[in-house]
Write a protein that holds these residues in place. Structure first.
Motif, PDB file in Angstrom:
ATOM      1  N   GLU A  56       0.835  -1.206   0.000  1.00 10.67           N
ATOM      2  CA  GLU A  56       0.000   0.000   0.000  1.00 10.67           C
ATOM      3  C   GLU A  56       0.870   1.257   0.000  1.00 10.67           C
ATOM      4  OE1 GLU A  56      -2.580  -0.334   3.329  1.00 10.67           O
ATOM      5  OE2 GLU A  56      -3.500  -2.181   2.602  1.00 10.67           O
ATOM      6  N   GLN A  57       0.286   2.335  -0.497  1.00  8.77           N
ATOM      7  CA  GLN A  57       0.965   3.627  -0.469  1.00  8.77           C
ATOM      8  C   GLN A  57       0.999   4.167   0.952  1.00  8.77           C
ATOM      9  OE1 GLN A  57       2.724   5.269  -2.392  1.00  8.77           O
ATOM     10  NE2 GLN A  57       2.198   4.722  -4.487  1.00  8.77           N
ATOM     11  N   ALA A  58       2.124   4.729   1.334  1.00  9.20           N
ATOM     12  CA  ALA A  58       2.273   5.300   2.667  1.00  9.20           C
ATOM     13  C   ALA A  58       1.847   6.759   2.660  1.00  9.20           C
ATOM     14  CB  ALA A  58       3.718   5.189   3.128  1.00  9.20           C
ATOM     15  N   GLY A  59       1.188   7.155   3.725  1.00  6.71           N
ATOM     16  CA  GLY A  59       0.812   8.555   3.882  1.00  6.71           C
ATOM     17  C   GLY A  59       2.024   9.384   4.265  1.00  6.71           C
ATOM     18  N   PRO A  60       1.850  10.712   4.308  1.00  4.63           N
ATOM     19  CA  PRO A  60       2.993  11.582   4.611  1.00  4.63           C
ATOM     20  C   PRO A  60       3.510  11.423   6.044  1.00  4.63           C
ATOM     21  CG  PRO A  60       0.980  12.863   4.443  1.00  4.63           C
ATOM     22  CD  PRO A  60       0.635  11.479   4.034  1.00  4.63           C
ATOM     23  N   GLU A  61       2.663  11.003   6.982  1.00  5.05           N
ATOM     24  CA  GLU A  61       3.083  10.886   8.378  1.00  5.05           C
ATOM     25  C   GLU A  61       3.542   9.475   8.750  1.00  5.05           C
ATOM     26  OE1 GLU A  61      -1.066   9.624   8.069  1.00  5.05           O
ATOM     27  OE2 GLU A  61      -0.115  11.444   7.393  1.00  5.05           O
ATOM     28  N   VAL A  62       3.539   8.558   7.807  1.00  8.65           N
ATOM     29  CA  VAL A  62       3.915   7.165   8.065  1.00  8.65           C
ATOM     30  C   VAL A  62       5.426   7.013   7.947  1.00  8.65           C
ATOM     31  CG1 VAL A  62       3.679   4.789   7.250  1.00  8.65           C
ATOM     32  CG2 VAL A  62       1.711   6.311   7.250  1.00  8.65           C
ATOM     33  N   ARG A  64       8.301   4.450   7.295  1.00  9.37           N
ATOM     34  CA  ARG A  64       8.546   3.126   6.713  1.00  9.37           C
ATOM     35  C   ARG A  64       9.873   2.563   7.204  1.00  9.37           C
ATOM     36  NH1 ARG A  64       4.863   0.314   3.360  1.00  9.37           N
ATOM     37  NH2 ARG A  64       3.540   1.836   2.389  1.00  9.37           N
TER      38      ARG A  64
END
Length: 114
Positions: A56-62, A64
């Motif tokens: 899945e695409q990560a949000g800006p606050e995630v 990795r």
């Protein structure tokens, strides 16, 4: 549903602690093994979910795992394998157990072993 679960748990405890088949120490060892197994099963789900999360695409606050998908999948595989190894080791009966097969079956929590 809660009553069925409670009855099932009580049935397992009665099965594990039946006199004549195992000693008190053996019953305690089996209960500890059952606790270890139930404690570590959710970690298998956590490490297995790492594969799905990496797709899945990560949000800006995630945040990795550094170095991307390959490292994240390697970490998930190592975590899953070590957790599975821990569960497997908890099934090994102690050396002073007289009936080792029965101890392994009881560790899985099978009431049919009674």
């Amino acid at each position: 549903m809660c009553r069925l679960f409670g009855a099932n748990v009580c049935g397992h405890f009665v099965c594990v602690s039946r006199p004549g088949r195992t000693s008190v120490k053996g019953a305690y060892d089996v209960l500890v093994s059952m606790g270890i197994i139930t404690y570590f099963i959710p970690y298998l789900y956590v490490f297995a979910s790492m594969f799905k999360v990496q797709k899945e695409q990560a949000g800006p606050e995630v945040i990795r795992v550094p170095e991307g998908k390959p490292v994240a999948r390697f970490v998930a595989c190592v975590g899953f394998a070590s957790t599975l190894f821990t569960i497997g080791l908890s099934l090994v009966p102690s050396p002073d157990e007289t009936n080792k097969l029965l101890a392994v079956i009881k560790s899985w929590g099978s009431p049919e072993c009674c």
